[in-house]
Write an enzyme that holds these catalytic residues in place. Structure first.
Site, short mmCIF file in Angstrom:
data_model
loop_
_atom_site.label_atom_id
_atom_site.label_comp_id
_atom_site.label_asym_id
_atom_site.label_seq_id
_atom_site.Cartn_x
_atom_site.Cartn_y
_atom_site.Cartn_z
CD GLU A 195 8.75 0.30 -6.72
OE1 GLU A 195 7.54 0.73 -6.19
OE2 GLU A 195 8.75 -0.21 -7.92
CD GLU A 221 4.33 -2.89 -6.98
OE1 GLU A 221 3.59 -2.66 -7.78
OE2 GLU A 221 4.87 -2.23 -6.23
#
Length: 620
Positions: free
Chosen positions: A520, A425
């Site tokens: 995820e 991220e």
């Protein structure tokens, strides 16, 4: 002690001697206080070391409260055959949902997240609960040569604010500490009963002539007589008097022997009970440092503790991968409070019953080596690791992680690993621009080629942060997709996840041989309700953080993914208590995404589907 004293008094004497025989110092008294406090948290010793210090890894007690019931939805499973699904829950005019504001607030742990992005820097999808601290132990550096208080600031300092030291409470002890041990009390009571009987016998004497006994009756009056007016003693009376004296001597000796025996027995019983109490306290609730936890020997597949962990019938190998961050693996805090190898081995023993692929987020604090060592000691031959490198905007952090990556690959080669994931991220936070990230990926690929390492290269980011240009820099497109942050109820969350992935990420690799993985996906077990890009008000159906909702999402997603070949990493196996500082009132889910608590127990009510006996495909 009062009850024992009432039984004869000897237990009180014996227990007093036992207490003075072995007495805790002030430091030991504090340790007993800390043991009580730690035990009340309900954490295993290896998860709570450093109690009483400023150790930032001391978590709050795990809370297993079920969330609010999700609003009723369709019982139909929309994820039964995603490849053929034509239903897309997305509204045509609606953008991907926003996570909302996530401004760190001060909590009991007070760990400020200085690098967290401002409101203006956020993308419209959802808040990031995974702003992990940089996770590399530089093998060139010995922890014994480093004073963490004097290390150069690389920007990671201050991300985990230490807890204030506890005040000393020297006088505080549990009520049980003031009571005589069972052995001493029982011995004293028995001795008291015997002594009471003998005492009454020894204390008995003939009443004086003409005196009155306790019942009010008078004894015989002495005779006046021939010599001085005194009555003449008979021979029989003289013999009786002499015999009574001998009896008193005998009884006195017996009393002395019993008294000595009671004191000695009390000392032995009290000392033994005290040692047993300390031993039990140490084994069950005393916080342990990594050195203490590892000092008893290296756990392996033959250890009784490990055998128990590896035979949990409630765990099923139905997750293609699981995201994992070892406890106490945040830098630079791990320089003072390093992770425990045995603690990692325990975790891996549990993880290998859920998956055969473990994803790491960084290399800090020797975590990669510890996971590899655990796999070896457990004799697991079909489990591999996704090697992670943490990236952020700090060049020192990035250089440390990339150097550790090269060292690990040089030492172990490609065999223990499934691939390399550089950054998580990074674009979302945003710590780097896409060209900057592409440059790092190109450098890593060049170094891997020089080392003759043939492993897939990837980075992971939010599902809507991927572009065709970034996809061209990697071998695998890894997307973090969370229906909870999009505000989707669990009855439609599985279908929404697959459709979002297919339309935002899989489409980028059409016509190529590149793979796609959901890096995820998961559901929090408690903490409130998220309504995506709108405020949760009356009548709004949102995603509820709860055990029932977690179970429903798993039921609709996991087995269907195994059937249709969707590759994903479940977020996550264990709670991450160091993220509690990210919680906000009504949005307290940041540290509650684990299937299990800190003691590696399934949270009450969590049911992992067994998928009819179907398991993940072997990686060998």
């Amino acid at each position: 002690m009062a009850a024992s004293a009432a039984g004869g008094g000897i237990a009180g004497i014996a227990f007093g001697v036992a207490n003075t025989h072995e007495r805790e110092s002030g430091v030991e008294a504090l340790r007993s206080i800390e043991s009580l406090q730690q035990n009340s948290r309900g954490h295993p010793p290896e998860r709570g070391y450093g109690i009483g210090s400023e150790n930032p890894y001391v978590p709050e007690p795990p809370m297993h409260h079920r969330g609010l019931s999700a609003p009723g939805g369709s019982a139909q499973d929309p994820f039964a055959s995603p490849a053929l699904s034509t239903h897309n829950p997305f509204d045509d005019n609606r953008q991907a949902s926003s996570r909302g504001s996530l401004t760190p607030t001060q909590s009991r742990q007070n760990i400020p997240l200085q690098a967290y992005p401002s409101e203006g820097a956020r993308t419209p999808y959802f808040d990031n609960p995974y702003n992990r601290l940089s996770t590399a132990w530089d093998p060139r550096v010995s922890r014994h040569d480093i004073d963490p208080d004097t290390i150069d600031d690389d920007g990671d300092d201050g991300m985990m604010q230490p807890l204030p030291k506890r005040r000393s409470i020297l006088g505080l002890r549990s009520q049980s500490d003031h009571q005589p041990p069972a052995g001493a009390a029982a011995g004293g009571a028995a001795a008291g009963g015997v002594l009471g009987t003998l005492g009454s016998l020894v204390g008995r004497s003939d009443p004086a002539p003409g005196s009155r006994d306790a019942s009010g009756h008078y004894g015989p009056v002495g005779q006046t007589g021939y010599e001085g007016g005194h009555g003449e003693k008979s021979e029989w009376l003289s013999n009786q008097t002499s015999g009574r004296k001998r009896l008193r001597w005998i009884v006195g000796i017996l009393i002395a022997l019993i008294l000595i025996g009671a004191i000695v027995g009390g000392v032995i019983a009290g000392t033994k009970a005290s040692k047993n109490h300390k031993s039990d306290s140490s084994s069950s609730s005393t916080p342990q440092t990594a050195a203490e936890d590892d000092g008893g020997g290296d756990l392996d597949k033959n250890s009784a503790e490990i055998k128990k962990l590896m035979n949990n019938p409630n765990l099923h190998r139905v997750f293609p991968g699981v995201d994992y961050t070892p406890y106490a693996s945040q830098y630079p805090e791990c320089l003072k409070w390093p992770p425990s190898q045995n603690n990692v081995t325990r975790d891996v023993a549990v993880l290998t019953q859920l998956t055969n692929a473990i994803r790491l987020y960084g290399t800090d604090c020797n975590q990669t080596e510890m996971v590899l060592h655990a796999i070896d000691k457990l004799g697991i031959t079909d489990t591999k690791v996704w090697l992670g490198v943490w990236l952020d905007k700090n060049e020192t952090t990035n250089a440390r992680g990339l150097k550790a990556l090269n060292d690990i690959l040089s030492k172990h080669g490609a065999d223990p690993f499934l691939g390399v994931i550089v950054g998580n991220e990074v674009l979302y936070r945003p710590d780097m621009t896409e060209p900057e990230l592409a440059k790092v990926l190109a450098d890593v690929r060049s170094n891997m080629t020089a080392l003759k390492i043939d492993l897939p290269l990837a980075t992971s980011d939010l599902g809507d942060n991927w572009t065709a240009e970034l996809a061209s820099e990697v071998d695998i497109v890894m997307s973090n997709i969370h229906p909870f942050f999009a505000g989707k109820t669990p009855d439609i969350a599985a279908s929404w996840t697959w459709n979002f992935w297919d339309t935002h990420d899989v489409v980028l690799t059409k016509g190529t041989n590149k793979k796609n993985i959901i890096s995820e996906v998961g559901w929090p077990s408690d903490g409130g309700m998220n309504c995506g890009d709108v405020n949760c008000t009356a009548g709004i159906k949102g995603a509820v953080a709860g055990i029932d909702e977690m179970n429903e999402f798993m039921d609709n997603f996991i087995c269907q993914s195994l059937a249709n070949g969707t590759d994903f990493f479940w977020f996550e196996a264990f709670d991450e208590p160091w993220k509690e500082h990210l919680n906000e009132p009504g949005r307290e889910w940041e540290d509650k995404w684990g299937l299990m608590d800190l003691a590696r127990n399934l949270k009450p009510g969590v049911k992992i589907p067994d998928c009819g006996g179907k398991t993940v495909v072997s990686r060998r």
